[in-house]
Motif scaffolding. Structure first.
Motif, PDB file in Angstrom:
ATOM      1  N   GLU A  59      32.103  -6.295  42.388  1.00 50.56           N
ATOM      2  CA  GLU A  59      32.727  -7.325  41.556  1.00 50.56           C
ATOM      3  C   GLU A  59      33.054  -6.699  40.202  1.00 50.56           C
ATOM      4  O   GLU A  59      32.154  -6.458  39.392  1.00 50.56           O
ATOM      5  CB  GLU A  59      31.798  -8.543  41.373  1.00 50.56           C
ATOM      6  CG  GLU A  59      31.510  -9.304  42.660  1.00 50.56           C
ATOM      7  CD  GLU A  59      30.845 -10.662  42.418  1.00 50.56           C
ATOM      8  OE1 GLU A  59      30.510 -10.988  41.260  1.00 50.56           O
ATOM      9  OE2 GLU A  59      30.656 -11.396  43.419  1.00 50.56           O
TER      10      GLU A  59
ATOM     11  N   GLU B 274      34.040  -6.568  36.462  1.00 53.91           N
ATOM     12  CA  GLU B 274      33.846  -7.562  35.406  1.00 53.91           C
ATOM     13  C   GLU B 274      33.914  -6.950  34.008  1.00 53.91           C
ATOM     14  O   GLU B 274      33.523  -5.801  33.795  1.00 53.91           O
ATOM     15  CB  GLU B 274      32.473  -8.257  35.579  1.00 53.91           C
ATOM     16  CG  GLU B 274      32.261  -8.751  37.006  1.00 53.91           C
ATOM     17  CD  GLU B 274      31.277  -9.889  37.170  1.00 53.91           C
ATOM     18  OE1 GLU B 274      30.664 -10.306  36.181  1.00 53.91           O
ATOM     19  OE2 GLU B 274      31.155 -10.357  38.324  1.00 53.91           O
TER      20      GLU B 274
ATOM     21  N   ASP C  67      29.300  -6.071  39.062  1.00 53.23           N
ATOM     22  CA  ASP C  67      28.226  -6.986  39.476  1.00 53.23           C
ATOM     23  C   ASP C  67      28.021  -6.813  40.985  1.00 53.23           C
ATOM     24  O   ASP C  67      28.489  -7.617  41.788  1.00 53.23           O
ATOM     25  CB  ASP C  67      28.624  -8.427  39.099  1.00 53.23           C
ATOM     26  CG  ASP C  67      27.731  -9.476  39.734  1.00 53.23           C
ATOM     27  OD1 ASP C  67      26.607  -9.146  40.155  1.00 53.23           O
ATOM     28  OD2 ASP C  67      28.168 -10.653  39.799  1.00 53.23           O
TER      29      ASP C  67
ATOM     30  N   LYS D 126      21.644 -10.916  44.116  1.00 58.51           N
ATOM     31  CA  LYS D 126      22.307 -10.471  42.886  1.00 58.51           C
ATOM     32  C   LYS D 126      21.471  -9.534  42.021  1.00 58.51           C
ATOM     33  O   LYS D 126      22.022  -8.687  41.329  1.00 58.51           O
ATOM     34  CB  LYS D 126      22.650 -11.708  42.028  1.00 58.51           C
ATOM     35  CG  LYS D 126      23.832 -12.529  42.529  1.00 58.51           C
ATOM     36  CD  LYS D 126      25.138 -11.778  42.314  1.00 58.51           C
ATOM     37  CE  LYS D 126      26.362 -12.664  42.483  1.00 58.51           C
ATOM     38  NZ  LYS D 126      27.613 -11.893  42.283  1.00 58.51           N
TER      39      LYS D 126
HETATM   40 MN    MN Z   1      30.035 -11.639  39.388  1.00 54.02          MN
END
Ligand code: MN
Length: 227
Positions: free
Chosen positions: A78, A80, A109, A130
């Motif tokens: 991801e 970012e 991420d 996560k």
């Molecule tokens: Mn994210």
């Protein structure tokens, strides 16, 4: 007074153009902050921003390679924009929020998407999807003194050179000042806090042996080989 264990080392980000490093306190992340990505995840795009966290020591700096994480068959990138706070506070107004920002960097991420999806389905916390080890590669911080407060900049992600995400940070649903304002009503922000501001559409898998690169125009890149 002595500690019963050696205290953990201070986690820090390199700073572009400096030998000094930025000490990291906490990592906050915004969920679903680009409309097309929210849609690809099957979500409503009109909700206020929401947050999750990663431990500071999940940071990966210096373009270090990382091992493929355990317990997943679906590791996703991801791309970012990362915001680093040099000052803190609570109940910050959006118009005062930029004054808290020390610098910006590109970040990734990394997400164990299969564990996140299972947690969502079971209405359980996202943490194990996560907040795992090495889940937060981040590039060198660019001080605001050098880059200002970028409102628009191309953000791209490539996997082994193939473009997977290509958007502009101007497409965020909630911009940086509003993210800071919202978050500061939930926790008291502090110097050293990082905020990963959400990812555009095009998230996808990274396999063993592949290299993922996140680049933001004017802020450089972070490259991560997955071992
Ligand atoms: Mn994210």
């Amino acid at each position: 007074m002595p500690y019963v264990l050696d205290p953990p080392p201070v986690v820090a980000l390199p700073v572009q153009g400096s030998d000094a490093r930025f000490p990291v306190r906490r990592i906050f992340c915004v969920g679903r902050n680009y409309e097309e990505h929210a849609r690809e995840m099957g979500a409503d795009t009109r909700e206020p921003p929401f947050f999750f966290t990663k431990p500071a020591d999940a940071l990966v700096t210096g373009n270090a390679a990382i091992p493929f994480p355990p317990a997943t068959h679906d590791l996703h990138h991801e791309a970012e924009l990362v915001v680093a706070l040099g000052a803190g506070g609570s109940d910050i107004a959006p118009e005062d929020a930029r004054a808290l920002v020390w610098g910006y960097a590109p970040g990734n991420d990394l997400t164990r998407r299969d564990l996140q999806a299972a947690a969502k389905a079971a209405r359980r916390p996202w943490d194990m999807g996560k907040a795992f080890d090495h889940s937060a590669p981040c590039g060198a911080l660019v001080p605001v003194a050098a880059c200002g407060h970028p409102a628009r900049a191309r953000i791209t992600c490539t996997v082994d050179g193939k473009v997977t995400q290509d958007a502009d940070i101007a497409d965020m649903i909630w911009d940086v000042p509003h993210i800071i304002a919202h978050l500061s009503r939930l926790v008291r922000l502090a110097p050293g806090d990082l905020i990963f501001t959400g990812t555009p559409a095009g998230v996808g898998p990274v396999a063993r042996g592949q290299t993922v690169r996140v680049e933001i125009a004017g802020l450089g890149a972070v490259e991560t080989r997955i071992g």
